[in-house]
Scaffold this motif. Sequence first.
Motif, PDB file in Angstrom:
ATOM      1  N   GLU A  97       0.598  -1.199  -0.070  1.00 58.58           N
ATOM      2  CA  GLU A  97       0.136   0.080  -0.103  1.00 58.58           C
ATOM      3  C   GLU A  97       1.067   1.354   0.181  1.00 58.58           C
ATOM      4  O   GLU A  97       2.077   1.181   0.179  1.00 58.58           O
ATOM      5  CB  GLU A  97      -0.965  -0.022   1.223  1.00 58.58           C
ATOM      6  N   GLY A  98       0.228   2.350  -0.319  1.00 55.99           N
ATOM      7  CA  GLY A  98       0.949   3.750  -0.310  1.00 55.99           C
ATOM      8  C   GLY A  98      -0.156   4.745  -0.374  1.00 55.99           C
ATOM      9  O   GLY A  98      -1.217   4.444  -0.446  1.00 55.99           O
ATOM     10  N   SER A  99       0.331   6.072  -0.262  1.00 57.75           N
ATOM     11  CA  SER A  99      -0.408   7.211  -0.244  1.00 57.75           C
ATOM     12  C   SER A  99       0.351   8.263  -0.972  1.00 57.75           C
ATOM     13  O   SER A  99       1.565   8.550  -0.997  1.00 57.75           O
ATOM     14  CB  SER A  99      -0.935   7.483   0.965  1.00 57.75           C
ATOM     15  N   TYR A 100      -0.485   9.320  -1.292  1.00 53.53           N
ATOM     16  CA  TYR A 100       0.237  10.506  -1.933  1.00 53.53           C
ATOM     17  C   TYR A 100      -0.663  11.624  -1.890  1.00 53.53           C
ATOM     18  O   TYR A 100      -1.955  11.434  -1.867  1.00 53.53           O
ATOM     19  CB  TYR A 100       0.529  10.279  -3.299  1.00 53.53           C
ATOM     20  N   SER A 101      -0.430  12.749  -2.002  1.00 54.89           N
ATOM     21  CA  SER A 101      -1.303  13.881  -2.572  1.00 54.89           C
ATOM     22  C   SER A 101      -0.749  14.616  -3.806  1.00 54.89           C
ATOM     23  O   SER A 101       0.436  14.530  -4.210  1.00 54.89           O
ATOM     24  CB  SER A 101      -1.041  15.115  -1.243  1.00 54.89           C
ATOM     25  N   HIS A 143      -6.494  -1.381  -5.868  1.00 58.37           N
ATOM     26  CA  HIS A 143      -7.459  -0.626  -5.228  1.00 58.37           C
ATOM     27  C   HIS A 143      -6.843   0.916  -5.102  1.00 58.37           C
ATOM     28  O   HIS A 143      -6.136   0.976  -4.340  1.00 58.37           O
ATOM     29  CB  HIS A 143      -8.312  -1.201  -4.035  1.00 58.37           C
ATOM     30  N   LEU A 144      -7.820   1.812  -5.454  1.00 56.61           N
ATOM     31  CA  LEU A 144      -7.361   3.135  -5.290  1.00 56.61           C
ATOM     32  C   LEU A 144      -8.692   4.189  -4.695  1.00 56.61           C
ATOM     33  O   LEU A 144      -9.712   3.925  -5.113  1.00 56.61           O
ATOM     34  CB  LEU A 144      -7.094   3.800  -6.622  1.00 56.61           C
ATOM     35  N   GLU A 145      -8.223   4.978  -3.607  1.00 53.63           N
ATOM     36  CA  GLU A 145      -9.349   5.715  -3.004  1.00 53.63           C
ATOM     37  C   GLU A 145      -8.792   7.114  -3.156  1.00 53.63           C
ATOM     38  O   GLU A 145      -7.799   7.382  -2.487  1.00 53.63           O
ATOM     39  CB  GLU A 145      -9.592   5.246  -1.439  1.00 53.63           C
ATOM     40  N   ALA A 146      -9.563   8.091  -3.684  1.00 54.89           N
ATOM     41  CA  ALA A 146      -9.068   9.480  -3.897  1.00 54.89           C
ATOM     42  C   ALA A 146     -10.250  10.332  -3.252  1.00 54.89           C
ATOM     43  O   ALA A 146     -11.402   9.986  -3.247  1.00 54.89           O
ATOM     44  CB  ALA A 146      -9.100   9.837  -5.395  1.00 54.89           C
ATOM     45  N   SER A 147      -9.706  11.290  -2.468  1.00 54.86           N
ATOM     46  CA  SER A 147     -10.791  12.271  -1.777  1.00 54.86           C
ATOM     47  C   SER A 147     -10.141  13.830  -1.778  1.00 54.86           C
ATOM     48  O   SER A 147      -9.136  13.782  -1.781  1.00 54.86           O
ATOM     49  CB  SER A 147     -10.666  11.959  -0.306  1.00 54.86           C
ATOM     50  N   THR A 148     -11.087  14.753  -2.091  1.00 59.98           N
ATOM     51  CA  THR A 148     -10.755  16.158  -2.198  1.00 59.98           C
ATOM     52  C   THR A 148     -12.230  16.960  -1.910  1.00 59.98           C
ATOM     53  O   THR A 148     -13.429  16.475  -2.359  1.00 59.98           O
ATOM     54  CB  THR A 148     -10.149  16.263  -3.577  1.00 59.98           C
ATOM     55  N   GLN A 149     -11.959  17.972  -1.243  1.00 56.02           N
ATOM     56  CA  GLN A 149     -13.308  18.876  -1.120  1.00 56.02           C
ATOM     57  C   GLN A 149     -14.481  18.168  -0.695  1.00 56.02           C
ATOM     58  O   GLN A 149     -15.609  18.657  -0.868  1.00 56.02           O
ATOM     59  CB  GLN A 149     -13.462  19.723  -2.442  1.00 56.02           C
ATOM     60  N   ILE A 174      -6.861  22.275  -6.873  1.00 56.71           N
ATOM     61  CA  ILE A 174      -7.414  21.401  -6.015  1.00 56.71           C
ATOM     62  C   ILE A 174      -6.344  20.287  -5.637  1.00 56.71           C
ATOM     63  O   ILE A 174      -5.533  19.875  -6.521  1.00 56.71           O
ATOM     64  CB  ILE A 174      -8.642  20.922  -6.957  1.00 56.71           C
ATOM     65  N   LYS A 175      -6.202  20.132  -4.280  1.00 57.45           N
ATOM     66  CA  LYS A 175      -5.437  19.199  -3.859  1.00 57.45           C
ATOM     67  C   LYS A 175      -6.042  17.595  -3.469  1.00 57.45           C
ATOM     68  O   LYS A 175      -7.228  17.763  -3.009  1.00 57.45           O
ATOM     69  CB  LYS A 175      -4.760  19.760  -2.548  1.00 57.45           C
ATOM     70  N   MET A 176      -5.923  16.925  -4.065  1.00 57.79           N
ATOM     71  CA  MET A 176      -6.268  15.391  -3.804  1.00 57.79           C
ATOM     72  C   MET A 176      -5.388  14.408  -3.322  1.00 57.79           C
ATOM     73  O   MET A 176      -4.123  14.430  -3.261  1.00 57.79           O
ATOM     74  CB  MET A 176      -6.738  14.631  -5.238  1.00 57.79           C
ATOM     75  N   ASN A 177      -5.920  13.755  -2.063  1.00 59.31           N
ATOM     76  CA  ASN A 177      -5.426  12.974  -1.293  1.00 59.31           C
ATOM     77  C   ASN A 177      -5.908  11.409  -1.780  1.00 59.31           C
ATOM     78  O   ASN A 177      -6.803  10.998  -2.066  1.00 59.31           O
ATOM     79  CB  ASN A 177      -5.657  13.081   0.299  1.00 59.31           C
ATOM     80  N   VAL A 178      -4.878  10.651  -2.036  1.00 63.39           N
ATOM     81  CA  VAL A 178      -5.031   9.286  -2.586  1.00 63.39           C
ATOM     82  C   VAL A 178      -4.252   8.168  -1.603  1.00 63.39           C
ATOM     83  O   VAL A 178      -3.379   8.394  -1.091  1.00 63.39           O
ATOM     84  CB  VAL A 178      -4.596   9.168  -3.944  1.00 63.39           C
ATOM     85  N   LYS A 179      -5.062   7.056  -1.411  1.00 64.79           N
ATOM     86  CA  LYS A 179      -4.497   6.074  -0.682  1.00 64.79           C
ATOM     87  C   LYS A 179      -4.716   4.850  -1.653  1.00 64.79           C
ATOM     88  O   LYS A 179      -5.758   4.583  -2.481  1.00 64.79           O
ATOM     89  CB  LYS A 179      -5.151   5.652   0.506  1.00 64.79           C
ATOM     90  N   TYR A 180      -3.539   3.983  -1.793  1.00 66.86           N
ATOM     91  CA  TYR A 180      -4.085   2.725  -2.797  1.00 66.86           C
ATOM     92  C   TYR A 180      -3.461   1.554  -2.112  1.00 66.86           C
ATOM     93  O   TYR A 180      -2.552   1.388  -1.316  1.00 66.86           O
ATOM     94  CB  TYR A 180      -3.239   2.842  -4.216  1.00 66.86           C
ATOM     95  N   THR A 181      -3.939   0.294  -2.381  1.00 70.16           N
ATOM     96  CA  THR A 181      -3.714  -0.880  -1.854  1.00 70.16           C
ATOM     97  C   THR A 181      -3.618  -2.020  -3.131  1.00 70.16           C
ATOM     98  O   THR A 181      -4.625  -2.020  -3.996  1.00 70.16           O
ATOM     99  CB  THR A 181      -4.622  -1.491  -0.990  1.00 70.16           C
ATOM    100  N   GLY A 182      -2.740  -2.648  -3.105  1.00 68.89           N
ATOM    101  CA  GLY A 182      -2.436  -3.964  -4.078  1.00 68.89           C
ATOM    102  C   GLY A 182      -2.619  -5.257  -3.471  1.00 68.89           C
ATOM    103  O   GLY A 182      -1.940  -5.306  -2.180  1.00 68.89           O
TER     104      GLY A 182
END
Length: 226
Positions: A135-139, A184-190, A152-160
Amino acid sequence: MRKLNKCFAILFVMTGLMFNSCSSDSEETAGESTGDYWPSKVGNQWVFDQDGSESTVKIESSSNKDGNTYYKFNQLFGATEEVSGTAGASLKKVRGDYYVSIDEVTYNAEGITGKMTGYEFIIFKDYLEVNQTWEGSYSQETTFNIPNFPSIKMNVKYTGTILEKGSIKVKEVTYNNVVKFKFHLEASTQGQTSSYDTYYWIAKDVGIVKLESSGTTSELVSYSLK
């Protein structure tokens, strides 16, 4: 408000298509490779069929950065009628870890243009066993061509997740030493969120032979390795 919502929609679609990440994984934790699951030489190419339309993924060049070799593709998976984008996509391998690196993305959709910052992530670990994960994460920051519209800044988490190991028949060809995994990718913003699941089948000494995402399937038709 309609334009604002469309910007978010574009952002989520591009995120899903381009498998975004600026991974938090460390190269120092990479395990020893169990084989070459994505052969990397300039001139290697793979032809895929996606719902009756064929496209070619080809390694066109290589370069060195920080002691690693990056193999640049002419394209990677991703494009829809709603969103078109261009970005340089490259592959690097660190022992058994396979990274996809995407340059800054420029895109155009229904009159909205903009840029998304570049990123790099681990798409596959060839030494993991079934049910093991990474897994990992990024903005990520995105800008639009709309006056007075903030970035717009987006925060993302992913899992393989490694799902299966074995064989698969694709286009009447049987491939052995295949690993099936889910990204699997999850993205969130605003305050808005979106998630994507992409399934890959990757064969030792061949590369990706099948991909499923959002109801779309891409299958390997032929390949040529140098």
